[in-house]
Design an enzyme around this catalytic site. Structure first.
Site, PDB file in Angstrom:
ATOM      1  CB  ALA A 254      10.103  11.528  10.268  1.00 34.49           C
TER       2      ALA A 254
ATOM      3  N   GLY B  72      12.936  12.599   6.080  1.00 30.07           N
ATOM      4  CA  GLY B  72      13.996  12.123   6.966  1.00 30.07           C
ATOM      5  C   GLY B  72      14.860  11.046   6.331  1.00 30.07           C
TER       6      GLY B  72
ATOM      7  CD  GLU C  69      15.516  15.939   6.820  1.00 33.76           C
ATOM      8  OE1 GLU C  69      14.696  15.162   7.334  1.00 33.76           O
ATOM      9  OE2 GLU C  69      15.522  17.157   7.074  1.00 33.76           O
TER      10      GLU C  69
ATOM     11  CD  GLU D 123      10.614  16.807   4.922  1.00 36.45           C
ATOM     12  OE1 GLU D 123      10.711  17.125   3.705  1.00 36.45           O
ATOM     13  OE2 GLU D 123      11.495  16.190   5.526  1.00 36.45           O
TER      14      GLU D 123
HETATM   15  N1  CO8 Z   1       5.461   7.491   7.778  1.00 35.88           N
HETATM   16  C1  CO8 Z   1       4.634   6.496   8.135  1.00 35.88           C
HETATM   17  N2  CO8 Z   1       4.169   5.553   7.268  1.00 35.88           N
HETATM   18  C2  CO8 Z   1       4.578   5.651   5.987  1.00 35.88           C
HETATM   19  C3  CO8 Z   1       5.435   6.669   5.538  1.00 35.88           C
HETATM   20  C4  CO8 Z   1       5.910   7.609   6.504  1.00 35.88           C
HETATM   21  N3  CO8 Z   1       6.759   8.598   6.189  1.00 35.88           N
HETATM   22  N4  CO8 Z   1       5.646   6.499   4.218  1.00 35.88           N
HETATM   23  C5  CO8 Z   1       4.931   5.419   3.849  1.00 35.88           C
HETATM   24  N5  CO8 Z   1       4.283   4.903   4.909  1.00 35.88           N
HETATM   25  C6  CO8 Z   1       3.431   3.723   4.937  1.00 35.88           C
HETATM   26  C7  CO8 Z   1       2.072   4.016   4.308  1.00 35.88           C
HETATM   27  O1  CO8 Z   1       1.202   4.654   5.229  1.00 35.88           O
HETATM   28  C8  CO8 Z   1       1.595   2.627   3.920  1.00 35.88           C
HETATM   29  O2  CO8 Z   1       1.118   1.999   5.070  1.00 35.88           O
HETATM   30  P1  CO8 Z   1      -0.263   1.147   4.993  1.00 35.88           P
HETATM   31  O3  CO8 Z   1       0.004   0.061   4.004  1.00 35.88           O
HETATM   32  O4  CO8 Z   1      -0.453   0.640   6.381  1.00 35.88           O
HETATM   33  O5  CO8 Z   1      -1.302   2.104   4.518  1.00 35.88           O
HETATM   34  C9  CO8 Z   1       2.908   1.925   3.532  1.00 35.88           C
HETATM   35  O6  CO8 Z   1       3.967   2.687   4.117  1.00 35.88           O
HETATM   36  C10 CO8 Z   1       3.135   1.883   2.028  1.00 35.88           C
HETATM   37  O7  CO8 Z   1       3.040   3.211   1.552  1.00 35.88           O
HETATM   38  P2  CO8 Z   1       2.076   3.630   0.332  1.00 35.88           P
HETATM   39  O8  CO8 Z   1       0.885   2.727   0.258  1.00 35.88           O
HETATM   40  O9  CO8 Z   1       1.819   5.083   0.437  1.00 35.88           O
HETATM   41  O10 CO8 Z   1       3.046   3.299  -0.891  1.00 35.88           O
HETATM   42  P3  CO8 Z   1       3.056   3.999  -2.310  1.00 35.88           P
HETATM   43  O11 CO8 Z   1       3.984   3.164  -3.137  1.00 35.88           O
HETATM   44  O12 CO8 Z   1       1.667   4.207  -2.818  1.00 35.88           O
HETATM   45  O13 CO8 Z   1       3.696   5.455  -2.082  1.00 35.88           O
HETATM   46  C11 CO8 Z   1       5.292   6.995  -1.154  1.00 35.88           C
HETATM   47  C12 CO8 Z   1       5.023   5.570  -1.659  1.00 35.88           C
HETATM   48  C13 CO8 Z   1       5.223   7.982  -2.347  1.00 35.88           C
HETATM   49  C14 CO8 Z   1       6.690   7.005  -0.580  1.00 35.88           C
HETATM   50  C15 CO8 Z   1       4.241   7.389  -0.097  1.00 35.88           C
HETATM   51  O14 CO8 Z   1       4.198   6.351   0.879  1.00 35.88           O
HETATM   52  C16 CO8 Z   1       4.543   8.661   0.623  1.00 35.88           C
HETATM   53  O15 CO8 Z   1       4.310   9.736   0.088  1.00 35.88           O
HETATM   54  N6  CO8 Z   1       5.061   8.596   1.867  1.00 35.88           N
HETATM   55  C17 CO8 Z   1       5.294   9.745   2.698  1.00 35.88           C
HETATM   56  C18 CO8 Z   1       6.527  10.488   2.260  1.00 35.88           C
HETATM   57  C19 CO8 Z   1       6.732  11.712   3.133  1.00 35.88           C
HETATM   58  O16 CO8 Z   1       5.918  12.598   3.197  1.00 35.88           O
HETATM   59  N7  CO8 Z   1       7.883  11.757   3.822  1.00 35.88           N
HETATM   60  C20 CO8 Z   1       8.216  12.847   4.708  1.00 35.88           C
HETATM   61  C21 CO8 Z   1       7.768  12.543   6.100  1.00 35.88           C
HETATM   62  S1  CO8 Z   1       8.022  13.900   7.222  1.00 35.88           S
HETATM   63  C22 CO8 Z   1       9.685  13.848   7.571  1.00 35.88           C
HETATM   64  O17 CO8 Z   1      10.392  13.000   7.097  1.00 35.88           O
HETATM   65  C23 CO8 Z   1      10.229  14.910   8.470  1.00 35.88           C
HETATM   66  C24 CO8 Z   1      11.616  14.532   8.933  1.00 35.88           C
HETATM   67  C25 CO8 Z   1      12.166  15.530   9.879  1.00 35.88           C
HETATM   68  C26 CO8 Z   1      12.073  15.086  11.302  1.00 35.88           C
HETATM   69  C27 CO8 Z   1      13.063  15.851  12.107  1.00 35.88           C
HETATM   70  C28 CO8 Z   1      12.636  16.123  13.512  1.00 35.88           C
HETATM   71  C29 CO8 Z   1      13.607  17.063  14.187  1.00 35.88           C
END
Ligand code: CO8
Length: 258
Positions: free
Chosen positions: A65, A109, A112, A132
């Protein structure tokens, strides 16, 4: 409506929906989920589409998400908006078969969403996870529930408590995905599976989807009863007559969804 966060391509009888927010690794924001639901529902209602594939990019199916969109929300915002609830229900209400073709990250997400599809075909680059816990929350769209059904308690606890990622090989061994292929062959494999499904009776394939999904909701006795009644019901279709006649006549069945 023109979509901004996904692309949709229907050729032959297969609709491919590609998540397309490359700058955010296909993070699922409200707009993307709205567009995805709309595209899925259009494909579900279309006379042309017989199987649907949901996919992302080489680097990410979806990295979760959208954290930027969620970060400042309050409990009242989340409950009041029923955040992602309606969209989850719309995705799982799709009646035609949906395959997730996953390369790269399928996190939070994203994992999921893949699990809401009927089965997952993974590239050897795929990484699944429920990170998460690193954000001080837990999954909210099935990461504690569908994942536990798919891989069992031990691995579901491990992934949810540590936030570690599972690679494609482990996902295959754990039953999270049905096949793993080299990344370059992912879409060929998914299209091949979709074409096989599309050649069957849509009435029967929708019945398979409905009854297998039912097994996760009800007791074995109720599920078996539901399956048996659905099986009996298919004897009211011309496709059952055609399928069995084709077998006896040693020819390919020509299903007409009737
Ligand atoms: N949300 C927003 N932006 C994101 C997300 C995300 N989940 N993941 C990556 N991005 C963005 C980064 O901020 C970055 O943006 P920018 O270039 O502007 O800084 C761009 O994508 C590229 O990402 P990275 O530079 O971080 O790329 P890496 O190759 O270094 O890392 C990863 C890749 C490991 C995937 C890393 O981006 C990461 O850890 N992302 C987050 C993963 C995460 O925590 N996911 C869970 C999110 S919470 C969730 O999903 C809850 C769902 C349930 C909702 C249900 C409601 C009822």
């Amino acid at each position: 409506m023109a979509f901004e966060t996904i692309t949709v391509d229907t050729s032959d009888d297969i609709t491919v929906i590609t998540l397309n927010r490359p700058d955010a690794l296909n993070a699922l924001n409200q707009q993307l989920l709205q567009e995805l639901c709309q595209a899925l529902e259009e494909a579900d209602g279309s006379d042309q589409t017989r199987c649907i594939i949901v996919t992302g990019s080489e680097k990410a199916f979806a990295a979760g998400a959208d954290i930027t969109e969620m970060a400042d929300k309050s409990y009242v915002d989340m409950v009041g908006q029923a955040y992602f609830q309606a969209q989850s229900e719309r995705i799982t209400a799709i009646r035609k078969p949906v395959i997730a073709a996953v390369a790269g990250y399928a996190l939070g997400g994203g994992c999921e969403l893949a699990m809401m599809c009927d089965f997952i075909i993974a590239a050897d680059t795929a990484k699944f996870g429920q990170p998460e816990i690193n954000l001080g929350v837990i999954p909210g769209m099935g990461g504690t529930q569908r994942l536990a059904h798919a891989v069992g308690k031990a691995k579901a606890m491990d992934m949810n408590l540590t936030g570690r990622f599972m690679d494609a090989e482990e996902a295959l061994a754990s039953g999270l995905v049905s096949r793993v292929v080299p990344a370059k062959k992912l879409m060929d494999e998914a299209r091949g599976a979709a074409a096989k499904i599309a050649a069957k009776s849509l009435l029967a394939s929708m019945a398979v989807k409905d009854t297998v999904n039912r097994s996760f909701e009800v007791s074995l006795a109720e599920g078996l009863n539901y399956e048996r009644r659905t099986f009996y019901g298919l004897f009211a279709t011309q496709d059952q007559k055609e399928g069995m006649a084709a077998f006896q006549e040693k020819r390919e069945a020509q299903f007409r969804d009737k």
